[in-house]
Design an enzyme around this catalytic site. Structure first.
Site, short mmCIF file in Angstrom:
data_model
loop_
_atom_site.label_atom_id
_atom_site.label_comp_id
_atom_site.label_asym_id
_atom_site.label_seq_id
_atom_site.Cartn_x
_atom_site.Cartn_y
_atom_site.Cartn_z
N CYS A 178 -8.53 -0.44 3.11
CA CYS A 178 -8.00 0.68 3.90
C CYS A 178 -8.63 2.03 3.51
O CYS A 178 -9.79 2.25 3.82
CB CYS A 178 -6.48 0.70 3.77
SG CYS A 178 -5.68 1.54 5.13
N HIS A 214 -3.87 -4.74 3.68
CA HIS A 214 -3.10 -4.67 2.43
C HIS A 214 -2.36 -6.01 2.33
O HIS A 214 -2.55 -6.92 3.13
CB HIS A 214 -2.06 -3.55 2.53
CG HIS A 214 -2.62 -2.18 2.58
ND1 HIS A 214 -3.16 -1.55 1.49
CD2 HIS A 214 -2.70 -1.30 3.61
CE1 HIS A 214 -3.54 -0.31 1.85
NE2 HIS A 214 -3.29 -0.14 3.12
N1 GLN Z 1 -5.04 7.65 4.91
C1 GLN Z 1 -5.76 6.58 5.60
C2 GLN Z 1 -5.20 6.32 7.02
O1 GLN Z 1 -4.08 6.65 7.30
C3 GLN Z 1 -5.71 5.29 4.79
C4 GLN Z 1 -4.29 4.74 4.66
C5 GLN Z 1 -4.18 3.57 3.69
O2 GLN Z 1 -4.99 3.42 2.76
N2 GLN Z 1 -3.12 2.74 3.87
O3 GLN Z 1 -5.91 5.71 7.83
#
Ligand code: GLN
Length: 234
Positions: free
Chosen positions: A93, A192
């Site tokens: 992510c 995740h």
């Molecule tokens: N801040 C980034 C987004 O919202 C990554 C979010 C995350 O790592 N869950 O896309």
């Protein structure tokens, strides 16, 4: 000669949302079950980075990504050279987004990436949250499962290809049905979960790339039942 695996966990104090450390735990568990000595080095802001076999970077909110984006610029040349010599990278992510050229959040400056992947990310107008199932030709079984929570929309270019296509969920951008990215031995995904405990076949795929050898199978009956129970789970 005792086999030894060196894993660098990049910025775990900042990028470790949704228990992404479960990916490190899985890699270490699966190598130590095979009597492979495994060293995990936590790399934090200000630390130097030496050669490792696997580099892992987890996810996080935009704020944490800003700090890591700035720090990563110091190591861009080294990490690109590590990519080019065949080291394995896994980014989840927010960490995935920083492995591309840039991440443009809703507010503020564009965050520079380190261009390990030919990809870029722009913040979208909605947040993609939920379980994900992906069809892939990289491993058997040919499914990957996880949990996504991102507003970033990632687009792949050049020789960077997706790790799979969406069976359920949104993936890279909710438009082109792709999920994740691969270039050489650099892998990124929005999954995740944590990702690797739910996809131990992919964990072994990464370990075999890093160790450059085929590994003896483990008794993964429970892990496989868990994976199957999550395929196409809404
Ligand atoms: N801040 C980034 C987004 O919202 C990554 C979010 C995350 O790592 N869950 O896309």
């Amino acid at each position: 000669m005792t086999k030894r695996l060196r894993i660098a966990h990049l910025y775990p104090k900042l990028l470790n949302i949704y228990g992404d450390i479960g990916n490190i735990i899985t890699l270490k568990y699966r190598t130590e079950k095979r009597h492979i000595e495994t060293v995990v080095d936590n790399i934090e802001l200000g630390d130097c980075i030496e050669e490792h076999d696997i580099y892992f970077i987890g996810g996080g909110q935009d704020t944490q990504q800003i700090a890591v984006s700035n720090e990563l610029q110091k190591h861009k040349g080294f990490l690109q050279a590590e990519r080019d010599r065949g080291a394995v990278f896994l980014g989840i992510c927010g960490g995935y987004q920083l492995m591309g050229h840039y991440y443009k959040p809703h507010q503020g400056e564009e965050l520079k990436g380190i261009s390990l992947l030919d990809a870029y990310t722009i913040a979208g107008s909605k947040r993609f949250i939920g379980n994900v199932t992906v069809k892939t030709d990289m491993v058997k079984p040919n499914t990957l499962v996880g949990f996504e929570n991102h507003s970033g929309l990632t687009y792949l270019e050049g020789e960077t290809k997706p790790i799979g296509l969406m069976l359920s969920g949104n993936g890279n951008n909710g438009e082109d049905k792709t999920e994740g990215a691969r270039y050489k031995n650099v892998f990124g995904t929005y999954m995740h979960g944590s990702f690797l405990p739910k996809n131990v076949h992919f964990a072994d795929f990464l370990l075999e790339l890093a160790l450059n050898e085929q590994l003896e199978p483990l008794d993964d009956n429970i892990e496989n039942l868990t994976h199957e129970s999550l395929v196409m789970k809404k």
